[in-house]
Design a protein around this motif. Structure first.
Motif, PDB file in Angstrom:
ATOM      1  N   HIS A  29       0.823  -1.200   0.000  1.00  0.00           N
ATOM      2  CA  HIS A  29       0.000   0.000   0.000  1.00  0.00           C
ATOM      3  C   HIS A  29       0.862   1.257   0.000  1.00  0.00           C
ATOM      4  CE1 HIS A  29      -3.676  -2.229   1.923  1.00  0.00           C
ATOM      5  NE2 HIS A  29      -3.527  -2.481   0.632  1.00  0.00           N
ATOM      6  N   GLU A  30       0.375   2.265  -0.728  1.00  0.00           N
ATOM      7  CA  GLU A  30       1.104   3.540  -0.767  1.00  0.00           C
ATOM      8  C   GLU A  30       0.861   4.365   0.490  1.00  0.00           C
ATOM      9  OE1 GLU A  30       3.260   3.140  -4.267  1.00  0.00           O
ATOM     10  OE2 GLU A  30       3.302   4.757  -2.812  1.00  0.00           O
ATOM     11  N   TYR A  31      -0.408   4.420   0.925  1.00  0.00           N
ATOM     12  CA  TYR A  31      -0.778   5.280   2.037  1.00  0.00           C
ATOM     13  C   TYR A  31      -0.658   4.536   3.363  1.00  0.00           C
ATOM     14  CZ  TYR A  31      -2.764   9.326  -0.444  1.00  0.00           C
ATOM     15  OH  TYR A  31      -2.940  10.461  -1.182  1.00  0.00           O
ATOM     16  N   MET A  32      -0.115   5.244   4.353  1.00  0.00           N
ATOM     17  CA  MET A  32      -0.079   4.709   5.716  1.00  0.00           C
ATOM     18  C   MET A  32      -0.453   5.820   6.694  1.00  0.00           C
ATOM     19  SD  MET A  32       3.163   2.078   5.675  1.00  0.00           S
ATOM     20  CE  MET A  32       2.646   1.225   7.168  1.00  0.00           C
ATOM     21  N   TYR A  33      -1.015   5.418   7.836  1.00  0.00           N
ATOM     22  CA  TYR A  33      -1.572   6.384   8.791  1.00  0.00           C
ATOM     23  C   TYR A  33      -1.216   5.969  10.225  1.00  0.00           C
ATOM     24  CZ  TYR A  33      -4.789   6.877   4.800  1.00  0.00           C
ATOM     25  OH  TYR A  33      -5.334   7.039   3.543  1.00  0.00           O
ATOM     26  N   SER A  93      -3.052   1.117   6.800  1.00  0.00           N
ATOM     27  CA  SER A  93      -2.585   1.345   5.434  1.00  0.00           C
ATOM     28  C   SER A  93      -3.775   1.208   4.494  1.00  0.00           C
ATOM     29  CB  SER A  93      -1.478   0.357   5.050  1.00  0.00           C
ATOM     30  OG  SER A  93      -1.985  -0.960   4.932  1.00  0.00           O
ATOM     31  N   SER A  94      -3.670   1.787   3.312  1.00  0.00           N
ATOM     32  CA  SER A  94      -4.810   1.715   2.400  1.00  0.00           C
ATOM     33  C   SER A  94      -4.378   1.704   0.942  1.00  0.00           C
ATOM     34  CB  SER A  94      -5.763   2.889   2.636  1.00  0.00           C
ATOM     35  OG  SER A  94      -5.208   4.093   2.158  1.00  0.00           O
ATOM     36  N   TYR A  95      -5.280   1.145   0.104  1.00  0.00           N
ATOM     37  CA  TYR A  95      -5.162   1.264  -1.337  1.00  0.00           C
ATOM     38  C   TYR A  95      -6.297   2.169  -1.795  1.00  0.00           C
ATOM     39  CZ  TYR A  95      -9.156  -1.886  -1.827  1.00  0.00           C
ATOM     40  OH  TYR A  95     -10.400  -2.446  -1.775  1.00  0.00           O
ATOM     41  N   ALA A  96      -6.243   2.589  -3.035  1.00  0.00           N
ATOM     42  CA  ALA A  96      -7.247   3.505  -3.593  1.00  0.00           C
ATOM     43  C   ALA A  96      -7.459   4.688  -2.676  1.00  0.00           C
ATOM     44  CB  ALA A  96      -8.569   2.781  -3.849  1.00  0.00           C
ATOM     45  N   PRO A  97      -6.388   5.305  -2.188  1.00  0.00           N
ATOM     46  CA  PRO A  97      -6.557   6.389  -1.218  1.00  0.00           C
ATOM     47  C   PRO A  97      -7.283   7.580  -1.818  1.00  0.00           C
ATOM     48  CG  PRO A  97      -4.304   6.318  -2.026  1.00  0.00           C
ATOM     49  CD  PRO A  97      -4.987   5.090  -2.567  1.00  0.00           C
ATOM     50  N   GLY A  98      -8.085   8.209  -0.988  1.00  0.00           N
ATOM     51  CA  GLY A  98      -8.780   9.407  -1.402  1.00  0.00           C
ATOM     52  C   GLY A  98      -9.950   9.155  -2.326  1.00  0.00           C
ATOM     53  N   THR A  99     -10.313   7.899  -2.532  1.00  0.00           N
ATOM     54  CA  THR A  99     -11.465   7.577  -3.369  1.00  0.00           C
ATOM     55  C   THR A  99     -12.549   6.966  -2.501  1.00  0.00           C
ATOM     56  OG1 THR A  99     -10.869   5.298  -3.879  1.00  0.00           O
ATOM     57  CG2 THR A  99      -9.861   7.011  -5.223  1.00  0.00           C
ATOM     58  N   VAL A 100     -13.740   6.862  -3.044  1.00  0.00           N
ATOM     59  CA  VAL A 100     -14.827   6.298  -2.253  1.00  0.00           C
ATOM     60  C   VAL A 100     -14.638   4.793  -2.038  1.00  0.00           C
ATOM     61  CG1 VAL A 100     -16.473   8.060  -2.916  1.00  0.00           C
ATOM     62  CG2 VAL A 100     -16.260   6.004  -4.314  1.00  0.00           C
ATOM     63  N   GLN A 101     -13.719   4.188  -2.798  1.00  0.00           N
ATOM     64  CA  GLN A 101     -13.465   2.763  -2.600  1.00  0.00           C
ATOM     65  C   GLN A 101     -12.366   2.509  -1.575  1.00  0.00           C
ATOM     66  OE1 GLN A 101     -13.468   4.060  -5.849  1.00  0.00           O
ATOM     67  NE2 GLN A 101     -15.587   3.462  -6.162  1.00  0.00           N
ATOM     68  N   GLU A 102     -11.835   3.575  -0.971  1.00  0.00           N
ATOM     69  CA  GLU A 102     -10.720   3.376  -0.062  1.00  0.00           C
ATOM     70  C   GLU A 102     -11.098   2.480   1.105  1.00  0.00           C
ATOM     71  OE1 GLU A 102      -9.146   6.900   1.768  1.00  0.00           O
ATOM     72  OE2 GLU A 102      -7.449   5.816   2.632  1.00  0.00           O
ATOM     73  N   THR A 103     -10.239   1.529   1.398  1.00  0.00           N
ATOM     74  CA  THR A 103     -10.374   0.679   2.576  1.00  0.00           C
ATOM     75  C   THR A 103      -9.097   0.800   3.379  1.00  0.00           C
ATOM     76  OG1 THR A 103     -11.792  -0.915   1.436  1.00  0.00           O
ATOM     77  CG2 THR A 103     -10.665  -1.665   3.416  1.00  0.00           C
ATOM     78  N   GLN A 104      -9.230   1.132   4.640  1.00  0.00           N
ATOM     79  CA  GLN A 104      -8.069   1.179   5.510  1.00  0.00           C
ATOM     80  C   GLN A 104      -7.979  -0.123   6.297  1.00  0.00           C
ATOM     81  OE1 GLN A 104      -7.348   4.689   7.799  1.00  0.00           O
ATOM     82  NE2 GLN A 104      -7.802   6.080   6.117  1.00  0.00           N
ATOM     83  N   TYR A 105      -6.782  -0.672   6.335  1.00  0.00           N
ATOM     84  CA  TYR A 105      -6.510  -1.896   7.079  1.00  0.00           C
ATOM     85  C   TYR A 105      -5.695  -1.523   8.311  1.00  0.00           C
ATOM     86  CZ  TYR A 105      -8.018  -4.261   2.850  1.00  0.00           C
ATOM     87  OH  TYR A 105      -8.758  -4.688   1.789  1.00  0.00           O
ATOM     88  N   PHE A 106      -6.216  -1.916   9.462  1.00  0.00           N
ATOM     89  CA  PHE A 106      -5.615  -1.496  10.722  1.00  0.00           C
ATOM     90  C   PHE A 106      -4.769  -2.608  11.341  1.00  0.00           C
ATOM     91  CE2 PHE A 106      -7.447   2.607  11.797  1.00  0.00           C
ATOM     92  CZ  PHE A 106      -8.476   2.707  10.867  1.00  0.00           C
ATOM     93  N   GLY A 107      -3.727  -2.182  12.059  1.00  0.00           N
ATOM     94  CA  GLY A 107      -2.961  -3.096  12.883  1.00  0.00           C
ATOM     95  C   GLY A 107      -3.676  -3.352  14.193  1.00  0.00           C
ATOM     96  N   PRO A 108      -3.094  -4.207  15.065  1.00  0.00           N
ATOM     97  CA  PRO A 108      -3.734  -4.582  16.317  1.00  0.00           C
ATOM     98  C   PRO A 108      -3.588  -3.551  17.421  1.00  0.00           C
ATOM     99  CG  PRO A 108      -1.678  -5.729  16.082  1.00  0.00           C
ATOM    100  CD  PRO A 108      -1.879  -4.982  14.811  1.00  0.00           C
ATOM    101  N   GLY A 109      -2.772  -2.525  17.220  1.00  0.00           N
ATOM    102  CA  GLY A 109      -2.640  -1.466  18.203  1.00  0.00           C
ATOM    103  C   GLY A 109      -1.448  -1.633  19.134  1.00  0.00           C
ATOM    104  N   THR A 110      -0.983  -0.493  19.653  1.00  0.00           N
ATOM    105  CA  THR A 110       0.053  -0.451  20.698  1.00  0.00           C
ATOM    106  C   THR A 110      -0.509   0.348  21.858  1.00  0.00           C
ATOM    107  OG1 THR A 110       1.935  -0.529  19.156  1.00  0.00           O
ATOM    108  CG2 THR A 110       2.331   0.434  21.326  1.00  0.00           C
ATOM    109  N   ARG A 111      -0.516  -0.294  23.036  1.00  0.00           N
ATOM    110  CA  ARG A 111      -1.011   0.383  24.225  1.00  0.00           C
ATOM    111  C   ARG A 111       0.148   1.034  24.948  1.00  0.00           C
ATOM    112  NH1 ARG A 111      -3.929  -2.994  22.222  1.00  0.00           N
ATOM    113  NH2 ARG A 111      -6.163  -3.155  22.522  1.00  0.00           N
ATOM    114  N   LEU A 112       0.067   2.360  25.096  1.00  0.00           N
ATOM    115  CA  LEU A 112       1.156   3.117  25.707  1.00  0.00           C
ATOM    116  C   LEU A 112       0.658   3.789  26.974  1.00  0.00           C
ATOM    117  CD1 LEU A 112       4.021   4.315  25.617  1.00  0.00           C
ATOM    118  CD2 LEU A 112       3.073   6.210  24.284  1.00  0.00           C
ATOM    119  N   LEU A 113       1.398   3.592  28.049  1.00  0.00           N
ATOM    120  CA  LEU A 113       1.098   4.229  29.333  1.00  0.00           C
ATOM    121  C   LEU A 113       2.288   5.099  29.700  1.00  0.00           C
ATOM    122  CD1 LEU A 113      -0.575   4.588  31.932  1.00  0.00           C
ATOM    123  CD2 LEU A 113       0.503   2.509  32.808  1.00  0.00           C
TER     124      LEU A 113
END
Lengths: 115, 111
Positions: A29-33, A93-113
């Motif tokens: 994927h090109e886009y990451m967040y 991360s996502s493909y087709a960024p900025g389009t109505v077909q964009e799907t973002q795939y998320f990681g499981p998360g990092t818990r920070l204290l």
């Protein structure tokens, strides 16, 4: 495919310490967040990247820095951690960024204290 | 600044009951997505709606996009304990815009 992975899963920091969160994706994927999630506030965008070597600020960028040296990796850095940065951090991360077909795939998360 | 509000914030129901979650915006959406997040995991996309008045179904879940493209709803029929989780709506407000997330609805379905 592993999808989106994040390390570490959990971390405790003292105020003023620094750390780097690593996000990796194997979907080309090109886009990451980077988002943070706090109770009652949904997900808020910290920084994002539209491709290798590029980064941009999101909604809540203060206190964070990012780097995208390789297409598959997106690093989030905290130079001097503060208790207000206690949160759960998600990479996506996502493909087709900025389009109505964009799907973002998320990681499981990092818990920070931050104490 | 676009604002996306979800209601209710918390919902606790018995297995077999029906429920509706609402997502409302101060501005017109380009598109609206619904995600589900289980404890300890990241959100997973359920559906994307783009056309005013659009209705999509996913098994027992029905998603509706308001005619004016400023609101959406998620209806679950005969809820099951496996539906328990955080439901998030997320909208884009222009082509190329970033996703704006609502604050989420925490659903608990008791057996």
């Amino acid at each position: 495919n592993a999808g989106v992975t994040q390390t570490p899963k959990f971390r405790v920091l003292k105020t003023g310490q620094s750390m780097t969160l690593l996000c990796a994706q194997d979907m080309n994927h090109e886009y990451m967040y980077w988002y943070r999630q706090d109770p009652g506030m949904g997900l808020r965008l910290i920084h994002y990247s539209v491709g290798e070597g590029t980064t941009a600020k999101g909604e809540v960028p203060d206190g964070y820095n990012v780097s995208r040296l390789k297409k598959q990796n997106f690093l989030l850095g905290l130079e001097s951690a503060a208790p207000s940065q206690t949160s759960v951090y998600f990479c996506a991360s996502s493909y087709a960024p900025g389009t109505v077909q964009e799907t973002q795939y998320f990681g499981p998360g990092t818990r920070l204290l931050v104490l | 600044t676009q604002l996306l509000e979800q209601s209710p914030q918390f919902l606790s129901i018995q297995e077999g009951e029906n429920l509706t979650v609402y997502c409302n915006s101060s501005s017109v959406f380009s598109s609206l997505q619904w995600y589900r997040q289980e404890p300890g995991e990241g959100p997973v996309l359920l559906v994307t709606v783009v056309t005013g008045g659009e209705v999509k179904k996913l098994k027992r879940l029905t998603f509706q996009f308001g005619d004016a493209r400023k609101d959406s709803s998620l209806h679950i029929t005969a809820a099951q304990p496996g539906d328990t989780g955080l439901y998030l709506c997320a909208a884009t407000y222009n082509q190329g815009g970033k996703l704006i997330f609502g604050q989420g609805t925490e659903l608990s379905v008791k057996p």
